[in-house]
Design an enzyme around this catalytic site. Structure first.
Site: not given
Length: 266
Positions: A39, A97
């Site tokens: 991110y 992830h």
């Protein structure tokens, strides 16, 4: 502290926007903050947490290991970098992830490294994200199902991921629903609007309540204080069995997070 049912997502939030969203969220009572290496906002999330009046022990902080860092010798060093950016000695939950693209790195390698990170005190719990049934099975075989706090997957009225949900429930695995509002599509859905009106609520809250009542954790995000405050009300909204069933009929397999490196979905 086990995984809170309601959290604040930070996907797509950058720079001051990320700082402001987390700051407002903490002021409004959010205590679960979800970020990720990819991110690019761990430092901003850490800055907002450090500047807040909320004690670290009262927070549940999640980050995620990116695919570039899945090798056994890279995972822990990358997590230590994340901790530095987040200005903390530990995170409450660290997720893988995505499974390694094309399974170039075996699940056993990165799950073993993640468990070692837990044993070193870098993370209090470990988990997975975007794992298929096959990947979940391999993770269970490596570290044991009891070690895995959650599988964070895309779930909303238009993608209900039923095979993954069924397998997870059979194995006692908590699921976290990301993109619970389908990038805002729920706001314009006639059925959700009708149900919302009957509860003097909003389609967003109906979608969140529908997920919460099924036992999923949710991590909606917003840059607006009013939306952040409103979303919390989903925990107080109770839908009828008939309303729950109606929303279930919206499933059309519409997957929003499907990058080229994604696994073959169930």
């Amino acid at each position: 502290m086990s995984l809170p049912a309601f959290g604040l997502g930070t996907f797509r939030l950058k720079d001051q926007q990320a700082i402001d969203s987390v700051t407002m969220g903490l002021e409004l009572g959010y205590r679960h903050i979800d970020t990720a290496q990819i991110y690019g906002n761990e430092a901003e999330v850490g800055q907002a947490i450090a500047a807040s009046a909320v004690a670290r022990d009262d927070l549940y902080l999640t980050t995620k290991i990116w695919t570039d860092n899945l090798a056994g010798n890279a995972l822990i060093p990358s997590l230590k970098q994340s901790l530095s950016k987040l200005q903390t000695d530990y995170v409450d939950l660290t997720l893988i992830h995505w499974p390694s693209p094309k399974d170039e790195i075996q699940v056993s390698e990165y799950m073993s490294a993640l468990l070692e990170a837990k044993s070193q005190g870098l993370t209090r719990e470990i988990g997975i994200s975007n794992f298929t049934i096959r990947h979940m099975q391999q993770a269970f075989e490596t570290v044991g199902a009891e070690q895995i706090a959650t599988n964070q997957v895309e779930i909303h009225p238009y993608l209900q991921n039923r095979k993954v949900v069924e397998f997870a429930r059979e194995n006692g695995l908590q699921l976290t629903a990301y993109m619970p509002l389908a990038y805002g599509k729920v706001m314009n859905d006639a059925l959700l609007q009708r149900i919302a009106e009957s509860h003097n609520s909003t389609p967003a809250l109906v979608s969140l309540a529908w997920l919460l009542q099924q036992g999923f954790a949710v991590i909606p995000s917003s840059t607006k204080r009013s939306n952040l405050q409103s979303n919390l009300q989903a925990m107080n909204l109770k839908l009828s069995e008939a309303e729950m069933a109606e929303i279930t009929q919206l499933d059309c397999g519409e997957r929003l997070a499907n990058p080229g490196f994604a696994p073959q979905w169930d």
